[in-house]
Design a protein around this motif. Structure first.
Motif, short mmCIF file in Angstrom:
data_model
loop_
_atom_site.label_atom_id
_atom_site.label_comp_id
_atom_site.label_asym_id
_atom_site.label_seq_id
_atom_site.Cartn_x
_atom_site.Cartn_y
_atom_site.Cartn_z
N ARG A 70 47.51 22.28 39.95
CA ARG A 70 47.90 23.65 39.62
C ARG A 70 46.84 24.37 38.79
O ARG A 70 46.57 25.56 39.01
CB ARG A 70 49.24 23.64 38.88
N ARG A 71 46.24 23.69 37.84
CA ARG A 71 45.24 24.32 36.98
C ARG A 71 44.06 24.82 37.81
O ARG A 71 43.57 25.93 37.61
CB ARG A 71 44.77 23.33 35.91
N ASN A 72 43.60 24.00 38.73
CA ASN A 72 42.48 24.39 39.58
C ASN A 72 42.87 25.54 40.51
O ASN A 72 42.09 26.47 40.74
CB ASN A 72 42.01 23.20 40.40
N LEU A 73 44.09 25.48 41.04
CA LEU A 73 44.56 26.55 41.92
C LEU A 73 44.66 27.87 41.17
O LEU A 73 44.29 28.93 41.69
CB LEU A 73 45.92 26.19 42.51
N ASP A 74 45.16 27.84 39.94
CA ASP A 74 45.27 29.06 39.13
C ASP A 74 43.89 29.66 38.87
O ASP A 74 43.71 30.89 38.92
CB ASP A 74 45.97 28.76 37.81
N ALA A 75 42.90 28.80 38.59
CA ALA A 75 41.54 29.28 38.35
C ALA A 75 40.95 29.90 39.60
O ALA A 75 40.29 30.95 39.56
CB ALA A 75 40.65 28.13 37.85
N MET A 76 41.18 29.27 40.75
CA MET A 76 40.69 29.81 42.01
C MET A 76 41.35 31.14 42.35
O MET A 76 40.69 32.08 42.78
CB MET A 76 40.94 28.79 43.13
N ARG A 77 42.65 31.22 42.10
CA ARG A 77 43.38 32.46 42.38
C ARG A 77 42.87 33.59 41.50
O ARG A 77 42.69 34.73 41.97
CB ARG A 77 44.88 32.22 42.15
N ALA A 78 42.63 33.31 40.23
CA ALA A 78 42.15 34.33 39.30
C ALA A 78 40.76 34.82 39.67
O ALA A 78 40.42 36.00 39.46
CB ALA A 78 42.14 33.77 37.87
N GLY A 80 39.60 34.96 42.73
CA GLY A 80 39.58 35.54 44.07
C GLY A 80 39.02 34.62 45.14
O GLY A 80 38.60 35.09 46.20
N TRP A 81 39.03 33.31 44.87
CA TRP A 81 38.55 32.36 45.87
C TRP A 81 39.63 32.11 46.92
O TRP A 81 40.81 32.35 46.69
CB TRP A 81 38.16 31.04 45.20
N ALA A 248 33.68 28.49 37.07
CA ALA A 248 33.09 29.65 36.38
C ALA A 248 31.60 29.82 36.68
O ALA A 248 31.17 30.91 37.07
CB ALA A 248 33.34 29.56 34.89
N PRO A 249 30.76 28.77 36.53
CA PRO A 249 29.34 28.97 36.85
C PRO A 249 29.08 29.23 38.33
O PRO A 249 28.18 29.98 38.68
CB PRO A 249 28.68 27.66 36.39
N LEU A 250 29.88 28.62 39.21
CA LEU A 250 29.71 28.87 40.64
C LEU A 250 30.10 30.30 40.98
O LEU A 250 29.42 30.98 41.76
CB LEU A 250 30.55 27.89 41.45
N ASP A 251 31.19 30.78 40.39
CA ASP A 251 31.62 32.15 40.65
C ASP A 251 30.63 33.15 40.08
O ASP A 251 30.38 34.20 40.67
CB ASP A 251 33.01 32.39 40.05
N ALA A 252 30.04 32.83 38.93
CA ALA A 252 29.02 33.71 38.34
C ALA A 252 27.82 33.83 39.27
O ALA A 252 27.25 34.91 39.44
CB ALA A 252 28.60 33.17 36.98
N ALA A 253 27.43 32.71 39.89
CA ALA A 253 26.31 32.74 40.84
C ALA A 253 26.68 33.56 42.06
O ALA A 253 25.84 34.30 42.60
CB ALA A 253 25.95 31.31 41.25
#
Length: 280
Positions: A70-78, A80-81, A248-253
């Motif tokens: 769930r934690r990973n899914l919430d981060a991905m949802r936030a 926009g992945w 976070a670093p992957l999304d920043a890239a």
């Protein structure tokens, strides 16, 4: 799986309205729109065809392999992945936009033959609303992989979802050029060295044919930037699914490469005449 086995595949019942023409799906609507504006890929081979609408490519999208954490899914949802659901995995979308991987990579890693039944089940259950589906292929299988993919391209004719042809080690643009369109795109597979060395070539071909370009197994900021520079529409990886802190670093890239600092030589943003026909 051989060609004879593929012919045993039975289309899901929900496909009949699309194949009979009683219902129009995304792929059919996209082709009608592209044909009207001259961006259906035909200008690649026909000088008489004029592209009447400038391309407006969207920022690159990142897909992560499905996870039940769930934690990973919430981060991905936030962030926009989107999810890449494997036909060999649990067929759940977790409420996120998703695409379907054919499961060939999982079978390859497990040293098993391609699972036709699992792929058919995934298409049946999730295919109608998927953003795209990777046609069955053979990992690093060259032209044998293309032969398998073409069999399934015929089997799924009329599906409302965009289909992606996997390109593998040893394949060149002219092997797939005339198969590509806004409804049939490219999935860059193959081993890592081949993928990295050829991604720009596939990006140029995607621009010439105005087709979708996805690059598989992208798990670092460096590779995200490489794919963005090649004009990829999307990438996927497993890192964010397994480790929430890496998102976070992957999304920043991703944001930096596709929004903040776009590559000047990105072929997806060029006019057709600026991209070499041989894609070299």
């Amino acid at each position: 799986m051989n060609t004879q086995q593929a012919t045993q595949y039975q289309q899901p019942a929900w496909m009949e309205p699309y194949t009979s023409g009683r219902k129009i799906g995304f792929a059919q609507g996209m082709m009608a729109y592209a044909d009207y504006y001259g961006v259906d890929g035909s200008a690649d081979l026909d000088d008489e065809v004029e592209e009447r609408l400038p391309l407006m490519p969207r920022p690159m999208v990142s897909y992560a392999s499905r996870t039940g954490t769930r934690r990973n899914l919430d981060a991905m949802r936030a962030a926009g992945w989107h999810l890449l659901v494997s036909a060999k995995g649990v067929l759940r979308t977790e409420g996120l936009p998703y695409a379907i991987d054919n499961g060939a990579w999982s079978s390859f890693m497990q040293k098993e033959p391609f699972d036709e039944l699992a792929f058919g089940r995934a298409v049946d259950r999730l295919g109608e609303s998927a953003e795209w589906i990777v046609l069955p292929d053979i990992v690093a299988g060259g032209m044998a992989s293309l032969e398998l993919s073409l069999c399934w391209l015929d089997r799924l004719k009329g599906i409302p979802t965009r289909l992606l042809l996997a390109v593998q080690n040893g394949m060149v643009p002219n092997d797939v050029r005339e198969l590509l369109s806004p409804s049939v795109g490219l999935f860059v597979g193959g081993d890592t060295d081949w993928k990295v060395s050829t991604v720009n070539m596939w990006g140029q071909l995607a621009r010439r044919r105005n087709c979708y370009l996805h690059v598989g197994r992208v798990n670092s900021a460096k590779r995200i930037k490489l794919c963005a520079a090649a004009g990829a529409n999307s990438v996927d990886g497993t890192s964010a699914s397994r480790f929430e802190k890496t998102l976070a670093p992957l999304d920043a890239a991703l944001v930096h490469s596709t929004v903040t600092q776009q590559d000047f030589f990105n072929p997806s943003r060029m006019g057709l005449g600026e991209v070499p026909f041989d894609c070299r």
